[in-house]
Design a protein around this motif. Sequence first.
Motif, PDB file in Angstrom:
ATOM      1  N   GLY A 266      44.994  32.946  36.944  1.00  0.00           N
ATOM      2  CA  GLY A 266      44.172  33.760  37.830  1.00  0.00           C
ATOM      3  C   GLY A 266      43.971  33.084  39.165  1.00  0.00           C
ATOM      4  N   PRO A 267      43.234  33.744  40.056  1.00  0.00           N
ATOM      5  CA  PRO A 267      43.038  33.191  41.400  1.00  0.00           C
ATOM      6  C   PRO A 267      42.075  32.005  41.418  1.00  0.00           C
ATOM      7  CG  PRO A 267      41.830  35.239  41.153  1.00  0.00           C
ATOM      8  CD  PRO A 267      42.613  35.048  39.891  1.00  0.00           C
TER       9      PRO A 267
ATOM     10  N   GLU B 270      39.773  29.995  44.300  1.00  0.00           N
ATOM     11  CA  GLU B 270      39.269  30.096  45.668  1.00  0.00           C
ATOM     12  C   GLU B 270      38.681  28.773  46.118  1.00  0.00           C
ATOM     13  OE1 GLU B 270      35.601  32.265  47.914  1.00  0.00           O
ATOM     14  OE2 GLU B 270      36.843  33.543  46.629  1.00  0.00           O
TER      15      GLU B 270
ATOM     16  N   THR C  98      51.818  33.032  47.187  1.00  0.00           N
ATOM     17  CA  THR C  98      50.649  32.957  46.304  1.00  0.00           C
ATOM     18  C   THR C  98      49.361  32.656  47.056  1.00  0.00           C
ATOM     19  OG1 THR C  98      50.942  30.597  45.820  1.00  0.00           O
ATOM     20  CG2 THR C  98      52.103  32.170  44.393  1.00  0.00           C
TER      21      THR C  98
ATOM     22  N   GLU D 269      46.821  32.347  44.054  1.00  0.00           N
ATOM     23  CA  GLU D 269      47.058  33.045  42.791  1.00  0.00           C
ATOM     24  C   GLU D 269      47.860  32.132  41.878  1.00  0.00           C
ATOM     25  OE1 GLU D 269      45.981  35.966  41.701  1.00  0.00           O
ATOM     26  OE2 GLU D 269      44.981  36.501  43.567  1.00  0.00           O
TER      27      GLU D 269
END
Length: 83
Positions: free
Chosen positions: A55-56, A58, A36, A51
């Motif tokens: 959702g992702p 960052e 992930t 991930e």
Amino acid sequence: MNHIQTRSTGDGALLRRYEYDDAWTVAADLGVDDETVTVDTVGETAIVVVEGPDGPVESEFELPGTAADAAVNNGVLTVEGER
């Protein structure tokens, strides 16, 4: 060896920085599956994308120099570089 430990705010990863005479290592226990995680380094910045089910997510953090290698193993991110 010089050791610096910090914790990001909230539920973020525990970061540790190790500095040696000729190299350095930054390690973060992400607590997620390796598949992930995506890691990219640009100059003295590491960009980590995880991930998740929503959702992702960052994150970015500064490195003590330009990275020579970055890897994730068993949920632990390591970034290494030379002085």
